[in-house]
Design a protein around this motif. Sequence first.
Motif, short mmCIF file in Angstrom:
data_model
loop_
_atom_site.label_atom_id
_atom_site.label_comp_id
_atom_site.label_asym_id
_atom_site.label_seq_id
_atom_site.Cartn_x
_atom_site.Cartn_y
_atom_site.Cartn_z
N ILE A 168 0.82 -1.21 0.00
CA ILE A 168 0.00 0.00 0.00
C ILE A 168 0.85 1.26 0.00
O ILE A 168 0.34 2.37 -0.16
CB ILE A 168 -0.96 0.03 1.22
CG1 ILE A 168 -0.17 -0.03 2.53
CG2 ILE A 168 -1.97 -1.10 1.13
CD1 ILE A 168 -1.04 0.17 3.76
N CYS A 169 2.17 1.11 0.20
CA CYS A 169 3.04 2.28 0.24
C CYS A 169 4.45 1.86 -0.17
O CYS A 169 4.92 0.78 0.22
CB CYS A 169 3.05 2.88 1.65
SG CYS A 169 4.01 4.40 1.82
N ILE A 170 5.11 2.68 -0.97
CA ILE A 170 6.46 2.39 -1.45
C ILE A 170 7.34 3.60 -1.20
O ILE A 170 6.97 4.73 -1.57
CB ILE A 170 6.48 2.07 -2.95
CG1 ILE A 170 5.45 0.99 -3.31
CG2 ILE A 170 7.87 1.66 -3.40
CD1 ILE A 170 5.24 0.83 -4.80
N GLU A 171 8.48 3.38 -0.57
CA GLU A 171 9.47 4.44 -0.46
C GLU A 171 10.45 4.28 -1.63
O GLU A 171 11.20 3.31 -1.68
CB GLU A 171 10.21 4.37 0.86
CG GLU A 171 11.19 5.53 1.04
CD GLU A 171 12.02 5.42 2.30
OE1 GLU A 171 12.26 6.45 2.95
OE2 GLU A 171 12.46 4.30 2.62
N VAL A 172 10.41 5.21 -2.57
CA VAL A 172 11.16 5.06 -3.81
C VAL A 172 12.48 5.80 -3.73
O VAL A 172 12.49 7.02 -3.54
CB VAL A 172 10.33 5.58 -5.00
CG1 VAL A 172 11.12 5.43 -6.30
CG2 VAL A 172 9.01 4.84 -5.09
N PRO A 173 13.60 5.10 -3.90
CA PRO A 173 14.90 5.79 -3.92
C PRO A 173 15.08 6.59 -5.19
O PRO A 173 14.40 6.36 -6.20
CB PRO A 173 15.92 4.64 -3.84
CG PRO A 173 15.19 3.46 -4.35
CD PRO A 173 13.75 3.65 -3.99
N GLU A 174 16.00 7.53 -5.16
CA GLU A 174 16.20 8.46 -6.26
C GLU A 174 16.49 7.74 -7.57
O GLU A 174 16.01 8.13 -8.63
CB GLU A 174 17.35 9.42 -5.93
CG GLU A 174 17.59 10.50 -6.97
CD GLU A 174 16.44 11.50 -7.05
OE1 GLU A 174 16.23 12.05 -8.14
OE2 GLU A 174 15.75 11.69 -6.03
N GLU A 175 17.27 6.64 -7.52
CA GLU A 175 17.66 5.98 -8.76
C GLU A 175 16.50 5.31 -9.48
O GLU A 175 16.61 4.98 -10.67
CB GLU A 175 18.76 4.94 -8.49
CG GLU A 175 18.37 3.88 -7.48
CD GLU A 175 18.79 4.26 -6.07
OE1 GLU A 175 18.95 3.33 -5.25
OE2 GLU A 175 18.94 5.47 -5.79
N LEU A 176 15.38 5.07 -8.78
CA LEU A 176 14.22 4.47 -9.44
C LEU A 176 13.25 5.51 -9.99
O LEU A 176 12.27 5.17 -10.64
CB LEU A 176 13.48 3.56 -8.46
CG LEU A 176 14.07 2.17 -8.24
CD1 LEU A 176 13.17 1.36 -7.33
CD2 LEU A 176 14.25 1.44 -9.56
N ARG A 177 13.51 6.77 -9.73
CA ARG A 177 12.61 7.81 -10.22
C ARG A 177 12.89 8.10 -11.68
O ARG A 177 14.01 8.36 -12.08
CB ARG A 177 12.78 9.09 -9.40
CG ARG A 177 12.41 8.94 -7.94
CD ARG A 177 12.61 10.23 -7.18
NE ARG A 177 11.75 11.30 -7.71
CZ ARG A 177 11.76 12.53 -7.22
NH1 ARG A 177 12.59 12.86 -6.25
NH2 ARG A 177 10.96 13.45 -7.74
N SER A 178 11.86 8.04 -12.50
CA SER A 178 12.00 8.36 -13.91
C SER A 178 11.93 9.87 -14.09
O SER A 178 11.64 10.62 -13.16
CB SER A 178 10.90 7.68 -14.73
OG SER A 178 9.65 8.26 -14.40
N SER A 179 12.19 10.31 -15.30
CA SER A 179 12.14 11.75 -15.56
C SER A 179 10.74 12.31 -15.34
O SER A 179 10.56 13.48 -15.03
CB SER A 179 12.61 12.03 -17.00
OG SER A 179 11.79 11.34 -17.92
N ARG A 180 9.74 11.45 -15.52
CA ARG A 180 8.35 11.89 -15.31
C ARG A 180 7.89 11.66 -13.88
O ARG A 180 6.82 12.10 -13.49
CB ARG A 180 7.42 11.15 -16.27
CG ARG A 180 7.76 11.37 -17.74
CD ARG A 180 6.81 10.61 -18.63
NE ARG A 180 7.16 10.74 -20.04
CZ ARG A 180 6.50 10.15 -21.01
NH1 ARG A 180 5.45 9.38 -20.73
NH2 ARG A 180 6.87 10.30 -22.27
#
Length: 337
Positions: A168-180
């Motif tokens: 139900i919740c994900i902490e996303v690290p910077e390297e997984l963030r796409s340009s969008r």
Amino acid sequence: MPRRLRSNRNLEDPPNIEAKVNYDHQESDQPLRFLPPRSPTPTPTPSLILHTPSRLPGITSADIQILRTKQRRLQRSATLTLQATRELGPRAVRGLASTLIFAQHEAGTAVCIDPRGWMLTCAHCFGETMQEWRAHRRKWLLCYTGLAVQVECLVWDARRDLALAKVICIEVPEELRSSRGPVSATPVFAYIPLSTSQSTTAPIICIGQPGADDLESAAPRKTAYDLIEISQGRLCGMIPDVDPQDNSEIGSLKHDAWTYWGHSGAPLLRRVDGSLLGLHSSWDDSTAMRHGVPLVAIKAFLNEHLPQAEDDLRASAESPCNLENKEPEFIVIDSSD
């Protein structure tokens, strides 16, 4: 009657992917990827996306310290863990990417069995009683990379000793963030398929989290185990004359892969193809035999409670009938029923 102990009773106190994900062609060793948006105005993902570092919801200050400590250890050892797992083959790597550990001190393990983020573990990892489960339905889990996700246990079956939880919740690290940005994308989790055939003698791989406390020592001390340990062994048959759907006292499946307190919920993977044959759940200290929940119970449980998977993950994410768009339905199945 011999004393029988559960594994976790140790404490008193970002690449683009195709729309259709096929396990046989999913070569990534990453626990999480994001499906790019199909249109300029995509449907927001149902999961709550947090960016590192974040203030995590539903966790105490003491538990967040434990989570961050485990997270840092996993991040530091991720490369070595992956290298060691690769020696066992690509199926073991997929198993590693699909296995998560509980972030709390008491340990525990879970395995993803659906790319939408459905996690399977033992019921007693969420509580030994219905009351305990109701009080602790939400838990934080960690992947071998240190990625943190929060899950909510929606189905709790004490008799089978199985629990089904949804991310139900994900902490996303910077390297997984796409340009969008991942907020506009659909999360797709590495997962393990169920074995197509039951076996009670197959060679297996077990991936799980050993507990931090050394319960075999007369004096209080910590173990030297890694947070994620991989062991090999073999299934050793079933307990005779026992209903395989009843794992409430001890798991009806026997195996000899090494485990420790905290391994409860660890996947037992068929070594030849990496498919799921069972979950480690318990051990018998009179025989030193490890026990688990067999595939037949897992299949019956998931046939009853896992929402129908969509081949097209985009359609699943956008469908108005998608489970994440509904109010959660909490299901309790107690052994007294």
